[in-house]
Design a protein around this motif. Structure first.
Motif, PDB file in Angstrom:
ATOM      1  N   TYR A 107      42.950  -2.913   2.212  1.00  0.00           N
ATOM      2  CA  TYR A 107      41.820  -2.027   1.853  1.00  0.00           C
ATOM      3  C   TYR A 107      42.197  -0.698   2.105  1.00  0.00           C
ATOM      4  N   PRO A 108      42.481   0.068   0.816  1.00  0.00           N
ATOM      5  CA  PRO A 108      42.539   1.468   0.948  1.00  0.00           C
ATOM      6  C   PRO A 108      41.256   2.296   0.982  1.00  0.00           C
ATOM      7  N   LEU A 109      41.352   3.129   1.877  1.00  0.00           N
ATOM      8  CA  LEU A 109      40.115   3.946   2.310  1.00  0.00           C
ATOM      9  C   LEU A 109      40.220   5.024   0.994  1.00  0.00           C
ATOM     10  N   GLU A 110      39.299   5.324   0.283  1.00  0.00           N
ATOM     11  CA  GLU A 110      39.178   6.030  -0.787  1.00  0.00           C
ATOM     12  C   GLU A 110      39.597   7.655  -0.696  1.00  0.00           C
ATOM     13  N   LYS A 111      39.035   8.231   0.200  1.00  0.00           N
ATOM     14  CA  LYS A 111      39.411   9.661   0.430  1.00  0.00           C
ATOM     15  C   LYS A 111      40.498   9.879   1.326  1.00  0.00           C
ATOM     16  N   GLU A 112      41.589  10.986   0.864  1.00  0.00           N
ATOM     17  CA  GLU A 112      42.425  11.252   1.922  1.00  0.00           C
ATOM     18  C   GLU A 112      42.074  12.003   3.169  1.00  0.00           C
ATOM     19  N   GLY A 127      46.961   9.704   2.844  1.00  0.00           N
ATOM     20  CA  GLY A 127      46.145   8.607   2.479  1.00  0.00           C
ATOM     21  C   GLY A 127      46.439   7.300   3.182  1.00  0.00           C
ATOM     22  N   ALA A 129      45.734   2.996   3.922  1.00  0.00           N
ATOM     23  CA  ALA A 129      45.158   1.742   3.660  1.00  0.00           C
ATOM     24  C   ALA A 129      45.350   0.712   4.883  1.00  0.00           C
ATOM     25  N   LYS A 143      34.090  -1.287   5.357  1.00  0.00           N
ATOM     26  CA  LYS A 143      33.337  -0.579   4.439  1.00  0.00           C
ATOM     27  C   LYS A 143      32.168  -0.219   4.932  1.00  0.00           C
ATOM     28  N   GLU A 146      32.538   2.852   7.558  1.00  0.00           N
ATOM     29  CA  GLU A 146      33.801   3.796   7.121  1.00  0.00           C
ATOM     30  C   GLU A 146      33.635   5.089   7.576  1.00  0.00           C
ATOM     31  N   ARG A 150      36.512   7.059   9.625  1.00  0.00           N
ATOM     32  CA  ARG A 150      36.952   8.500   9.130  1.00  0.00           C
ATOM     33  C   ARG A 150      36.900   9.500  10.331  1.00  0.00           C
ATOM     34  N   THR A 201      49.620   5.808   2.019  1.00  0.00           N
ATOM     35  CA  THR A 201      49.553   5.826   0.507  1.00  0.00           C
ATOM     36  C   THR A 201      50.186   7.440   0.203  1.00  0.00           C
TER      37      THR A 201
END
Length: 206
Positions: A107-112, A127, A129, A143, A146, A150, A201
């Motif tokens: 699962y990649p976390l969307e925001k860097e 970035g 995952a 999710k 999150e 973060r 990433t």
């Protein structure tokens, strides 16, 4: 007048100690054999004793045989005829020996993430995952929480030194620190971590 010396002597009373010992001893013997059977049964796996801190609905490890492969819905790398995974030419995808015993879900976390380095004028932007060998509930928990994750990741990145970001070994130490940070949030919120690895990433130092 009758002579009292000729009167028959009373019969001696029988001792009851033997029967009493037998009656009292029987429950002790039964108790001993019952306890021994219980101990043997637990060792043999007849009874399952579950730790109090393990929830009934805790995520389960997913065997490699149940892994969902990329392109499984069809097309290149999808399923060929007969439901077999194919390499895009109708042939089953070969399975090598070894490898992980359990499947990995990513699962990649969307925001860097951007953070200053410790005792430095530079900052790092990454970035990430995460991966887990457990079922989809771990990713659902990530999710759901999150925002908290973060925040914890940013705190962990703030402990990063310049030496770490410029070496491969240092980057691995950052990965380990992020795994612990994410699992700490999940354990606090859900009682179960489940994240096994963190992957970069993107990794920029400025």
């Amino acid at each position: 007048m009758a002579d009292i010396t000729d009167a028959p002597a009373p019969a001696p009373r029988k001792k009851k100690g033997g029967k009493l010992l037998l009656v009292v001893g029987a429950p002790i013997v039964l108790l001993g054999t019952g306890g021994g059977a219980a101990v043997y049964g637990m060792q043999a796996g007849w009874f399952s004793v579950k730790p109090a801190d393990v929830a009934d609905d805790a995520p389960r490890l997913v065997p490699k045989s149940e892994e969902t492969r990329a392109g499984a819905a069809g097309g290149e790398g999808g399923h060929g005829e007969g439901g077999e995974a194919s390499g895009g030419h109708g042939k089953p995808t070969p399975k090598g020996e070894g490898g992980d015993k359990y499947a990995s879900s990513y699962y990649p976390l969307e925001k860097e993430f951007t953070s200053n380095l410790q005792d430095s004028v530079h900052f790092v932007q990454v970035g990430i995952a995460v991966s887990t060998p457990y079922d989809a509930r771990v990713l659902d928990n990530i999710k759901t929480h999150e925002i908290a994750i973060r925040s914890q990741v940013l705190l962990a990145l703030g402990e990063t030194s310049e030496e770490e970001v410029f070496t491969a070994e240092g980057k691995r130490q950052i990965q380990d620190r992020l795994v612990k940070a994410i699992n700490a949030v999940l354990k606090e919120k859900e009682g179960f971590g489940g994240v096994s690895n963190v992957y970069f990433t993107n990794f920029i130092v400025q």
